[in-house]
Motif scaffolding. Structure first.
Motif, mmCIF file in Angstrom:
data_model
loop_
_atom_site.group_PDB
_atom_site.id
_atom_site.type_symbol
_atom_site.label_atom_id
_atom_site.label_comp_id
_atom_site.label_asym_id
_atom_site.label_seq_id
_atom_site.Cartn_x
_atom_site.Cartn_y
_atom_site.Cartn_z
ATOM 1 N N UNK A 23 0.917 -1.074 0.055
ATOM 2 C CA UNK A 23 -0.170 0.095 -0.229
ATOM 3 C C UNK A 23 1.018 1.417 -0.006
ATOM 4 N N UNK A 24 0.589 2.220 -0.933
ATOM 5 C CA UNK A 24 1.187 3.398 -0.931
ATOM 6 C C UNK A 24 0.046 4.394 -0.650
ATOM 7 N N UNK A 25 0.402 5.442 0.255
ATOM 8 C CA UNK A 25 -0.746 6.389 0.760
ATOM 9 C C UNK A 25 -0.053 7.931 0.277
ATOM 10 N N UNK A 26 -0.602 8.564 -0.654
ATOM 11 C CA UNK A 26 -0.181 9.978 -0.975
ATOM 12 C C UNK A 26 -0.949 11.028 -0.047
ATOM 13 N N UNK A 27 -0.169 12.011 0.687
ATOM 14 C CA UNK A 27 -0.860 13.041 1.371
ATOM 15 C C UNK A 27 -0.435 14.228 0.911
ATOM 16 N N UNK A 28 -1.186 14.817 0.174
ATOM 17 C CA UNK A 28 -0.813 15.927 -0.603
ATOM 18 C C UNK A 28 -0.791 17.150 0.267
ATOM 19 N N UNK A 40 3.040 13.013 -8.335
ATOM 20 C CA UNK A 40 2.548 12.154 -9.495
ATOM 21 C C UNK A 40 3.576 11.119 -9.727
ATOM 22 N N UNK A 41 4.720 11.384 -9.604
ATOM 23 C CA UNK A 41 5.767 10.362 -10.101
ATOM 24 C C UNK A 41 5.895 9.270 -8.963
ATOM 25 N N UNK A 42 5.563 9.785 -7.519
ATOM 26 C CA UNK A 42 5.459 8.617 -6.433
ATOM 27 C C UNK A 42 4.386 7.724 -6.839
ATOM 28 N N UNK A 43 3.338 8.498 -7.297
ATOM 29 C CA UNK A 43 1.792 7.559 -7.743
ATOM 30 C C UNK A 43 2.499 6.805 -8.861
ATOM 31 N N UNK A 48 3.863 1.124 -10.749
ATOM 32 C CA UNK A 48 4.813 0.354 -11.655
ATOM 33 C C UNK A 48 5.236 -0.735 -10.423
ATOM 34 N N UNK A 49 5.507 -0.786 -9.314
ATOM 35 C CA UNK A 49 6.023 -1.446 -8.235
ATOM 36 C C UNK A 49 4.838 -2.545 -7.922
ATOM 37 N N UNK A 50 3.382 -2.228 -8.247
ATOM 38 C CA UNK A 50 2.530 -3.177 -7.681
ATOM 39 C C UNK A 50 1.951 -2.789 -6.424
ATOM 40 N N UNK A 51 1.894 -1.540 -6.185
ATOM 41 C CA UNK A 51 1.416 -0.971 -4.869
ATOM 42 C C UNK A 51 -0.002 -0.544 -5.298
ATOM 43 N N UNK A 52 -0.987 -0.883 -4.158
ATOM 44 C CA UNK A 52 -2.302 -0.182 -4.287
ATOM 45 C C UNK A 52 -2.087 1.140 -3.961
ATOM 46 N N UNK A 53 -2.558 2.259 -4.562
ATOM 47 C CA UNK A 53 -2.069 3.496 -4.149
ATOM 48 C C UNK A 53 -3.655 4.245 -3.896
ATOM 49 N N UNK A 54 -3.587 4.838 -2.671
ATOM 50 C CA UNK A 54 -4.542 5.598 -2.114
ATOM 51 C C UNK A 54 -4.128 7.212 -1.866
ATOM 52 N N UNK A 55 -5.109 8.050 -1.973
ATOM 53 C CA UNK A 55 -4.866 9.519 -1.726
ATOM 54 C C UNK A 55 -5.834 10.210 -0.743
ATOM 55 N N UNK A 56 -5.035 10.493 0.396
ATOM 56 C CA UNK A 56 -5.941 11.179 1.355
ATOM 57 C C UNK A 56 -6.419 12.583 0.917
ATOM 58 N N UNK A 57 -7.592 12.954 1.208
ATOM 59 C CA UNK A 57 -8.353 14.262 0.676
ATOM 60 C C UNK A 57 -8.833 14.874 2.042
ATOM 61 N N UNK A 58 -8.370 16.213 2.098
ATOM 62 C CA UNK A 58 -8.893 16.994 3.639
ATOM 63 C C UNK A 58 -10.209 17.631 3.197
ATOM 64 N N UNK A 59 -10.989 17.861 4.289
ATOM 65 C CA UNK A 59 -12.041 18.365 4.518
ATOM 66 C C UNK A 59 -12.257 19.523 5.301
ATOM 67 N N UNK A 60 -13.013 20.604 5.074
ATOM 68 C CA UNK A 60 -13.186 21.850 5.836
ATOM 69 C C UNK A 60 -11.764 22.443 6.285
ATOM 70 N N UNK A 61 -10.995 22.438 5.335
ATOM 71 C CA UNK A 61 -9.792 23.449 5.684
ATOM 72 C C UNK A 61 -9.701 24.666 6.181
ATOM 73 N N UNK A 62 -8.847 25.191 6.910
ATOM 74 C CA UNK A 62 -9.030 26.776 7.100
ATOM 75 C C UNK A 62 -8.852 27.620 5.880
ATOM 76 N N UNK A 63 -9.432 28.722 6.106
ATOM 77 C CA UNK A 63 -9.497 29.443 4.791
ATOM 78 C C UNK A 63 -8.106 29.931 4.369
ATOM 79 N N UNK A 64 -7.295 30.254 5.289
ATOM 80 C CA UNK A 64 -5.695 30.490 5.105
ATOM 81 C C UNK A 64 -4.880 29.440 5.913
#
Length: 211
Positions: A23-28, A40-43, A48-64
């Motif tokens: 498992x590979x998790x990407x935290x943008x 992008x190249x991490x993904x 290429x190496x056979x990982x399941x790739x997941x991306x974390x998404x953020x909710x309700x981030x502060x305005x600044x």
């Protein structure tokens, strides 16, 4: 469980193929999505190496987000904690986190939480341009286990959101492998295209070694 709302599945196993579950998790970052070069190249490398790739998404981030890093850190950690409940961590033989900017806080927090609960194997962590709230997660977890079987930090010496010398001194003090790129900003870009490509290629080389 409606996981599409929380993360995007990017990896696919070939039918009938028996192999190690990885498992590979990407935290943008806030403005650094997984479409930007270093993620992008991490993904791509993970796929290429056979990982399941997941991306974390953020909710309700502060305005600044960068004007209130304490609140931003709290938000991304809450997102990571909620998201983690939907992942069957125990089924993976190898787990890697690649994180960027505020995402490094979430990755560090989640690594420590999983280490404390013993829910998975040790995690390979690649921290791209960590910010100050990340530092407490770069040391050993409370239960005495290392934060990851491999842990590397990448940054630029002209990062506007993290004091370069503070990060360098911290990594030296705690024996953390750290690669700082001269003139690199918070995206580890210098404004010179060929140099930026060289830097990205070097970092992707670490992906190739560690994933």
């Amino acid at each position: 469980r409606g996981l599409g709302d929380v993360y995007k599945r990017q990896g696919h196993d070939r039918a009938g193929e028996k192999k190690m579950k990885k498992l590979l998790v990407l935290f943008p970052g806030v403005g650094y999505s997984t479409a930007r070069p270093l993620l992008y190249y991490a993904k791509r490398m993970g796929q290429e190496k056979g990982y399941e790739v997941l991306e974390l998404e953020y909710r309700r981030m502060p305005e600044h987000p960068f004007d209130n890093l304490k609140e931003t850190a709290k938000t991304v950690c809450a997102c990571a904690e909620a998201w983690a409940e939907h992942v069957d961590w125990e089924k993976y033989d190898k787990i890697a986190f690649v994180s960027k900017s505020v995402g490094t806080v979430a990755a560090g927090f989640l690594t420590r939480r999983l280490a404390e609960t013993g829910r998975c194997v040790q995690i390979v962590n690649l921290f791209l341009t960590p910010i100050e709230p990340t530092l407490k997660y770069l040391t050993e977890a409370k239960n005495g286990t290392k934060m990851g079987s491999s842990q590397i930090v990448f940054s630029g010496t002209a990062d506007q959101w993290m004091e370069p010398e503070l990060l360098a001194d911290f990594c030296r003090k705690h024996g953390i492998e750290h690669h700082a790129y001269a003139g690199g900003n918070h995206s580890i870009e210098t404004g010179h295209v060929l140099r930026d490509v060289e830097i990205a290629k070097e970092i992707v080389g670490f992906y190739e070694q560690l994933l």
